[in-house]
Design an enzyme around this catalytic site. Structure first.
Site, PDB file in Angstrom:
ATOM      1  N   LYS A   4     -12.694  11.922  -6.650  1.00 46.07           N
ATOM      2  CA  LYS A   4     -12.820  10.962  -7.772  1.00 46.07           C
ATOM      3  C   LYS A   4     -11.488  10.850  -8.519  1.00 46.07           C
ATOM      4  O   LYS A   4     -11.029   9.760  -8.812  1.00 46.07           O
ATOM      5  CB  LYS A   4     -13.846  11.453  -8.762  1.00 46.07           C
ATOM      6  N   GLU A  34     -15.763  16.513  -4.265  1.00 45.26           N
ATOM      7  CA  GLU A  34     -16.063  15.218  -4.876  1.00 45.26           C
ATOM      8  C   GLU A  34     -15.248  15.022  -6.161  1.00 45.26           C
ATOM      9  O   GLU A  34     -14.737  13.926  -6.415  1.00 45.26           O
ATOM     10  CB  GLU A  34     -17.575  15.134  -5.150  1.00 45.26           C
ATOM     11  N   ASN A  85     -15.575 -12.098   7.342  1.00 46.74           N
ATOM     12  CA  ASN A  85     -15.569 -10.712   6.881  1.00 46.74           C
ATOM     13  C   ASN A  85     -15.647  -9.853   8.125  1.00 46.74           C
ATOM     14  O   ASN A  85     -16.557 -10.034   8.935  1.00 46.74           O
ATOM     15  CB  ASN A  85     -16.795 -10.507   5.972  1.00 46.74           C
ATOM     16  N   GLY A  86     -14.691  -8.946   8.345  1.00 44.04           N
ATOM     17  CA  GLY A  86     -14.741  -8.078   9.524  1.00 44.04           C
ATOM     18  C   GLY A  86     -13.481  -8.191  10.347  1.00 44.04           C
ATOM     19  O   GLY A  86     -12.430  -8.597   9.851  1.00 44.04           O
ATOM     20  N   TRP A 112      -9.810  -8.548   1.475  1.00 44.80           N
ATOM     21  CA  TRP A 112      -9.167  -7.227   1.496  1.00 44.80           C
ATOM     22  C   TRP A 112      -8.503  -7.163   2.856  1.00 44.80           C
ATOM     23  O   TRP A 112      -9.174  -7.107   3.874  1.00 44.80           O
ATOM     24  CB  TRP A 112     -10.221  -6.137   1.342  1.00 44.80           C
ATOM     25  N   ARG A 161     -15.709  -6.270  -3.498  1.00 46.33           N
ATOM     26  CA  ARG A 161     -15.687  -6.034  -2.056  1.00 46.33           C
ATOM     27  C   ARG A 161     -14.303  -6.279  -1.454  1.00 46.33           C
ATOM     28  O   ARG A 161     -14.054  -5.944  -0.312  1.00 46.33           O
ATOM     29  CB  ARG A 161     -16.688  -6.957  -1.360  1.00 46.33           C
ATOM     30  N   GLU A 186      -8.851   9.005  -6.456  1.00 45.61           N
ATOM     31  CA  GLU A 186      -9.152   7.579  -6.285  1.00 45.61           C
ATOM     32  C   GLU A 186      -8.737   6.731  -7.464  1.00 45.61           C
ATOM     33  O   GLU A 186      -8.194   5.654  -7.297  1.00 45.61           O
ATOM     34  CB  GLU A 186     -10.668   7.385  -6.107  1.00 45.61           C
ATOM     35  N   CYS A 244     -14.625  -7.960   2.918  1.00 43.91           N
ATOM     36  CA  CYS A 244     -14.321  -9.141   2.112  1.00 43.91           C
ATOM     37  C   CYS A 244     -15.625  -9.676   1.540  1.00 43.91           C
ATOM     38  O   CYS A 244     -16.704  -9.292   1.969  1.00 43.91           O
ATOM     39  CB  CYS A 244     -13.667 -10.207   2.980  1.00 43.91           C
ATOM     40  N   LYS A 261     -14.866  -1.348  -1.805  1.00 45.92           N
ATOM     41  CA  LYS A 261     -16.173  -0.735  -2.046  1.00 45.92           C
ATOM     42  C   LYS A 261     -16.916  -0.447  -0.761  1.00 45.92           C
ATOM     43  O   LYS A 261     -17.649   0.517  -0.648  1.00 45.92           O
ATOM     44  CB  LYS A 261     -16.987  -1.664  -2.935  1.00 45.92           C
TER      45      LYS A 261
HETATM   46  C1  F6R Z   1     -15.679   7.044  -3.020  1.00 47.98           C
HETATM   47  C2  F6R Z   1     -16.575   6.293  -2.160  1.00 47.98           C
HETATM   48  C3  F6R Z   1     -16.297   6.326  -0.701  1.00 47.98           C
HETATM   49  C4  F6R Z   1     -17.549   5.998   0.132  1.00 47.98           C
HETATM   50  C5  F6R Z   1     -17.192   5.880   1.617  1.00 47.98           C
HETATM   51  C6  F6R Z   1     -18.424   5.639   2.456  1.00 47.98           C
HETATM   52  O1  F6R Z   1     -15.984   6.956  -4.376  1.00 47.98           O
HETATM   53  O2  F6R Z   1     -17.481   5.659  -2.623  1.00 47.98           O
HETATM   54  O3  F6R Z   1     -15.745   7.548  -0.319  1.00 47.98           O
HETATM   55  O4  F6R Z   1     -18.510   6.993  -0.041  1.00 47.98           O
HETATM   56  O5  F6R Z   1     -16.290   4.835   1.813  1.00 47.98           O
HETATM   57  O6  F6R Z   1     -19.114   4.536   1.998  1.00 47.98           O
HETATM   58  P1  F6R Z   1     -20.679   4.424   2.108  1.00 47.98           P
HETATM   59  O7  F6R Z   1     -21.256   5.526   1.289  1.00 47.98           O
HETATM   60  O8  F6R Z   1     -20.995   3.078   1.567  1.00 47.98           O
HETATM   61  O9  F6R Z   1     -21.003   4.568   3.568  1.00 47.98           O
END
Ligand code: F6R
Length: 611
Positions: free
Chosen positions: A488, A484, A102-103, A78, A27, A491, A2, A606
């Protein structure tokens, strides 16, 4: 996951909170809210305005129900505990206490039962509200001030959190606490801020204090006091953030993701700055000194896109440094009782630096005696702070949920790391290092060439965008790029896609192929070329539609594919940094063609700070 922000000063809080939440919206975005106090006109009761939906829904509500005042907290949510709804939106208010969080509070069920038995009435399904009850009860039980009440309540909760708490009875104070979720304090002149991310407060101040694990902070208009959860005073110097606020804006592109795709040449150049030692054909790894000859094994731990970057890292390091590498999903590693210990270098890769699974995997590896290196895009995030050494990518803030520039800069970090290891371990000759470094220097220009093929990729997307599924195939370092590419597309376009090692196709996925299935095959120049062409022909023999990503100057490929996207030639270890670009753009344009919410795809956030 969040977004949180707090303000205390003499200006109207609501516009500042909303401005900050706008920057944090990426977020978490299923609901939003503010709680604002007006202490200027005597005793005040905070007004909570919150609702389900995007931030614009909250802004509409605030025009009908204004929240005047100079002290306030704001939140974008979220959902983790309790569905997205008005009642479950933050802030939660219990008596005089307003709270944002948050958490996750892990022991929330036991605490809820205990509080309910003692007569507490709950108005939401959230774990967060429990903390507000604890603080209220601590005050009723004799805590002399809000800080003490929060401290006593913290002793009761387990989990990952950043809280900000405000009280109608002590309107000149905000109290915040952090455990495994990011928290930063912004310093102004006669006003101060608290937030989960510096981007939320950058337009207001650049002077910040990063709050550490197990710390709490009392913020007033006049100053900031940091202590641990026991009340011992902690001091530190503020840091000045140099990111520009405009860097985080859309800059004329339709979506943040498109802007970020186009920013990649610059992001890669920024990540290379100061890291290449052209005189000695070596890299400067930010002063990190590892005893490379003693490293028996490298284990990458990561999630999602960062996991794919780690798989490319495995290829680069084994090729350039000849050190054995394993790559593990953080969520699997942490629960497997992994065999790891001294002699192993564990490399935790995370764009956000806050991914909970990765953090817990680090803790497990640390407990077992491994040395930890973090690769992160966020300065001072929890993961680099947990690690023994941290190396930062310089992609700048990435707002689009689907990662692009954070991924390619991770790949550059991997290449730098592989050269560093190879040179110090003795496996990489100076000549080969010079060749790869020369190619690294060329990368931003070559990436720009690829990004400029956007028009061609847009027309491909129009042609194939109505397909029900896609298959992505690659070998060697192109296999993680196939994964990847599929991730993408899934997603942001919600089209089912699978990434496969091209050699595995005949062991199952070949059954999927018919004239309706577009198959993207990564076939850059190199030792896997002939094999990849054979796989491509297997697809064509079954009427599959082949889109080949190949190297400029390849005159043969046109005869094997329905469509061809060409990328410049480079060292084999660096090819993924170029071949991933058309896949990002293909996903983007297919999603744009479908009209999905590209920057905030459904069900995704994110930064994933829950298990
Ligand atoms: C997809 C994406 C996620 C993150 C994953 C880990 O586009 O960005 O798959 O890579 O949630 O997040 P990080 O890299 O922040 O640990």
């Amino acid at each position: 996951m969040c977004g949180i922000i707090g303000y205390i000063g003499s200006r109207q809080a609501t516009p500042i909170l909303i401005g900050g939440l706008r920057k944090l919206e990426y977020r978490g975005y299923d609901s939003a809210g503010v709680s604002v106090l007006d202490p200027t006109s005597g005793p005040s009761t905070s007004r909570v305005v919150r609702c389900r939906g995007k931030l614009s829904a909250l802004e509409d509500k605030l025009t009908r129900e204004p929240a005047p005042g100079t002290v306030g907290i704001g939140h974008t949510r979220w959902a983790t505990h309790g569905r997205p709804s008005d009642e479950n939106s933050h802030p939660h208010k219990v008596g005089p206490i307003s709270i944002i969080h948050n958490g996750i509070i892990e022991n929330h069920l036991a605490l809820r039962a205990e509080l309910a038995a003692a007569g507490a009435k709950f108005s939401s399904e959230t774990d967060t509200e429990i903390f507000a009850h604890l603080v209220e009860r601590a005050l009723i039980g004799g805590a002399p001030d809000l800080t003490t009440a929060v401290r006593r309540s913290l002793a009761r909760v387990r989990g990952s959190f950043a809280f900000v708490v405000m009280s109608d009875r002590e309107p000149g104070t905000l109290v915040a606490a952090k455990n495994s979720s990011p928290l930063v304090v912004g310093l102004g002149d006669g006003e101060n801020y608290v937030a989960s991310d510096v981007t939320a407060i950058l337009s207001e101040t650049r002077k910040v204090l990063f709050i550490d694990e197990g710390e709490m902070v009392t913020v007033t208009r006049a100053g900031v006091t940091i202590t641990d959860f026991e009340g011992n005073l902690h001091t530190r110097e503020p840091k000045v953030i140099t990111w520009s606020a405009v860097q985080a804006e859309k800059g004329g592109f339709k979506h943040y993701m498109l802007k970020e795709i186009h920013e990649q040449p610059r992001a890669v150049a920024d990540t290379l700055v100061g890291r290449l030692d052209l005189e000695h054909d070596d890299v400067v790894f930010d002063g990190i000194e590892l005893d490379v000859k003693k490293i028996k094994r490298i284990i990458f731990i990561a999630c999602g896109t960062s996991y794919h970057a780690s798989m490319v890292g495995e290829f680069m390091i084994e090729s350039l440094a000849r050190i054995p590498v394993e790559v593990d999903l953080a969520s699997e590693f942490r629960y497997r009782d992994p065999i790891v210990g001294p002699g192993d270098l564990v490399v935790a890769v995370s764009q956000s630096g806050e991914t909970l699974d990765t953090m817990e995997a680090i803790r497990e590896a640390k407990r077992k005696g491994a040395q930890i290196l973090a690769i992160s895009n966020v300065l001072e995030a929890s993961i680099p702070r947990l690690a023994d050494h941290a190396f930062y990518t310089h992609a700048g803030p990435e707002i689009g949920v689907a990662s692009t520039k954070a991924f390619t800069t991770q790949l550059v970090a991997m290449a730098l790391f592989a050269i560093y290891l190879g040179r110090r371990g003795g496996a990489l000759t100076r000549e080969r290092a010079r060749e790869v470094i020369a190619e690294l220097v060329q990368l931003p220009v070559k990436m720009r060439d690829v990004v400029e093929t956007a028009g061609q990729i847009q027309s491909l997307a129009r042609r194939y965008g109505a397909a029900n599924g896609f298959l992505f195939l690659g070998r060697g370092a192109q296999y993680p790029i196939a994964l990847e590419g599929a991730l993408k597309l899934k997603e942001i376009s919600y089209i089912h896609a699978e990434g496969y090692a091209a050699g595995e196709m005949k062991h199952g996925p070949i059954a999927l192929i018919d004239e309706h299935l577009p198959v993207v095959v990564l076939v850059p120049r190199g030792p896997y070329y002939e094999k990849a062409i054979s796989n491509l022909e297997e697809v064509r023999a079954r009427q599959g539609k082949v889109i080949a990503v190949a190297t400029k100057g390849d005159n043969e490929i046109g005869g094997h594919a329905d469509d061809v996207i060409l990328v410049p030639d480079t060292a084999i270890e660096l090819q993924p940094i170029l071949t991933v670009l058309p896949l990002q753009m293909l996903s983007y344009y297919v999603a744009d063609f479908k009209g999905t919410d590209i920057d905030q795809p459904r069900n995704l956030a994110k930064s994933v700070t829950v298990e």
